[in-house]
Scaffold this motif. Sequence first.
Motif, PDB file in Angstrom:
ATOM      1  N   LYS A 293      23.778 107.572  35.831  1.00  0.00           N
ATOM      2  CA  LYS A 293      24.232 108.670  36.696  1.00  0.00           C
ATOM      3  C   LYS A 293      23.316 108.747  37.907  1.00  0.00           C
ATOM      4  CE  LYS A 293      27.380 110.537  33.901  1.00  0.00           C
ATOM      5  NZ  LYS A 293      28.804 110.653  34.286  1.00  0.00           N
ATOM      6  N   GLY A 294      23.712 109.548  38.867  1.00  0.00           N
ATOM      7  CA  GLY A 294      22.861 109.840  40.003  1.00  0.00           C
ATOM      8  C   GLY A 294      22.864 108.747  41.052  1.00  0.00           C
ATOM      9  N   ALA A 295      21.772 108.713  41.843  1.00  0.00           N
ATOM     10  CA  ALA A 295      21.693 107.825  42.997  1.00  0.00           C
ATOM     11  C   ALA A 295      21.774 106.355  42.598  1.00  0.00           C
ATOM     12  CB  ALA A 295      20.405 108.092  43.768  1.00  0.00           C
TER      13      ALA A 295
ATOM     14  N   GLU B 140      26.154 116.181  39.889  1.00  0.00           N
ATOM     15  CA  GLU B 140      25.591 114.852  39.688  1.00  0.00           C
ATOM     16  C   GLU B 140      26.662 113.810  39.982  1.00  0.00           C
ATOM     17  OE1 GLU B 140      22.449 112.947  36.592  1.00  0.00           O
ATOM     18  OE2 GLU B 140      24.179 113.939  35.718  1.00  0.00           O
ATOM     19  N   VAL B 141      26.276 112.759  40.728  1.00  0.00           N
ATOM     20  CA  VAL B 141      27.208 111.700  41.092  1.00  0.00           C
ATOM     21  C   VAL B 141      27.399 110.757  39.915  1.00  0.00           C
ATOM     22  CG1 VAL B 141      27.665 109.819  42.707  1.00  0.00           C
ATOM     23  CG2 VAL B 141      26.458 111.861  43.479  1.00  0.00           C
TER      24      VAL B 141
ATOM     25  N   HIS C 217      37.988 112.844  37.487  1.00  0.00           N
ATOM     26  CA  HIS C 217      37.624 114.084  36.817  1.00  0.00           C
ATOM     27  C   HIS C 217      36.125 114.065  36.542  1.00  0.00           C
ATOM     28  CE1 HIS C 217      41.714 115.673  35.892  1.00  0.00           C
ATOM     29  NE2 HIS C 217      42.029 114.391  35.998  1.00  0.00           N
ATOM     30  N   PRO C 218      35.308 114.772  37.351  1.00  0.00           N
ATOM     31  CA  PRO C 218      33.860 114.773  37.108  1.00  0.00           C
ATOM     32  C   PRO C 218      33.502 115.687  35.945  1.00  0.00           C
ATOM     33  CG  PRO C 218      34.381 116.164  38.990  1.00  0.00           C
ATOM     34  CD  PRO C 218      35.676 115.539  38.558  1.00  0.00           C
TER      35      PRO C 218
ATOM     36  N   ALA D  29      24.651 103.712  43.881  1.00  0.00           N
ATOM     37  CA  ALA D  29      24.379 102.437  44.553  1.00  0.00           C
ATOM     38  C   ALA D  29      25.058 101.285  43.824  1.00  0.00           C
ATOM     39  CB  ALA D  29      22.873 102.204  44.631  1.00  0.00           C
ATOM     40  N   LEU D  30      25.004 101.301  42.491  1.00  0.00           N
ATOM     41  CA  LEU D  30      25.648 100.256  41.703  1.00  0.00           C
ATOM     42  C   LEU D  30      27.161 100.321  41.850  1.00  0.00           C
ATOM     43  CD1 LEU D  30      25.435  97.945  39.687  1.00  0.00           C
ATOM     44  CD2 LEU D  30      25.327  99.633  37.841  1.00  0.00           C
ATOM     45  N   THR D  31      27.712 101.522  41.896  1.00  0.00           N
ATOM     46  CA  THR D  31      29.156 101.677  42.080  1.00  0.00           C
ATOM     47  C   THR D  31      29.608 101.093  43.412  1.00  0.00           C
ATOM     48  OG1 THR D  31      29.196 103.682  40.741  1.00  0.00           O
ATOM     49  CG2 THR D  31      31.027 103.352  42.237  1.00  0.00           C
TER      50      THR D  31
END
Length: 446
Positions: free
Chosen positions: A249-251, A223-224, A217-218, A255-257
């Motif tokens: 959040k974001g890029a 925003e990613v 659920h975003p 990358a960390l995810t």
Amino acid sequence: MTATQDAFRPDAGPSSPDEEERLAAVRRYRILDSAPDGAFDRIASLAARIFDAPMATVTIVDSDRVWFKAAHGLKDMSETSRAAGLCATAIRHSGPYVIHDTRADPRATVHPLVRSRPAVRFYAAAAITTADGHRLGTVNVLDTRPRHPTPNQLGALEDLAALVMDELEVRLATLRTVAAERERRTDAERLARTLQRTLLPPALPLVPGLDAAAAYHPASVDEVGGDFYDLFPLDDGRWAFFLGDVCGKGADAAALTSLTRYTLRAAAIYDPDPCTALANLDTVLKGEYQGSTPRFCTAVFGVLDALADGSFAVTLAGGGHPPALALRADGTVEAISTTGGQLIGLLPDPHFVATTTRLAPGDALLLYTDGLSEARTGSGAMLGEDGLARHLSEHPAQGADALLAMLHTLFTDLGTGVSDDTALLALSVPLPVPLGTDDRPVQENR
């Protein structure tokens, strides 16, 4: 079956149709001459650790060279001639390729790593193979003494090669998705949703005797976020799962995810103990972001073991994450606490806490990120872990899909009170189906 130095057939030359198709597959993945990458470095390091060997590499075989994507224990080494052998020979074999002693193989003696320093005496490789059967390169282990690896070591080497292929597929899918989206539109909402999907498994696997469902659920459409989950089989017949939330959040968070999810999967191959998996992730995050702003996450890692009576034994470890909730068949809701587990990637010597529980027929286990527990109700108060447990007990739902459907309604009711992304993973053990009936709902992964 392990291929040894006794198995040989002539190399497919650059002009052969099979080799042309293989090289086309190499180009398709856009890996050659790419920048150093921590994910592949960790694969090489893990291969060396499994074999207790000083050197390991991840290599791609080009038309006239063998290019090193990762090289553990080999300094200033980026490529070798394809004519030198080893990797170029190994890609001709579908199973593990082993040279126990390079001095006993005339083809191996011409390789630069054999005839000069470090004077390699042992070589083992597993092919990095695409779904359509093209072998792009190999994951390799090298030693300066003759060796006879165990079947478990060779099996792990094949698993690591498969992980490299999985990573290449994920990256290619991301590249294609982003390119297609940029061609069609630059709309931030579409792009964010597409990128978010690349960070999550497209579907959960079917686990015998268990129903599994997941949802994301975003909180923002443009925003990613950094929430993640996964469910996958282990080599011993058990199943591993995890869910967590990275900072930011974001890029950067994306990358960390990706790093976190990939590392936990790789760590489970080496040692699926939940606390060990979290400790390995902690080590990787600290190494990856050494000297920069610390990047950390919370996570729950678990292992499922099917029992003869139809129930599942569950071992869970937590690192700074909200407790999982067990929804029992009698309607009670029980917090499976891992209190004391600390943030992953931030503290000098974090402590992780493990616990066990059992899921009997009719029971379910819910894992969630704090976007749900920190949501605000209509009165402005935070829902909280106690409020969530109370809501679950007041709105019983049988099965993983029904549980997530009920929580979807809760998200709708909370509306603007939800200010952060939320990942959900539900695992339930179905009640036995009476003889002569088959009315269980079809599993659906959201």
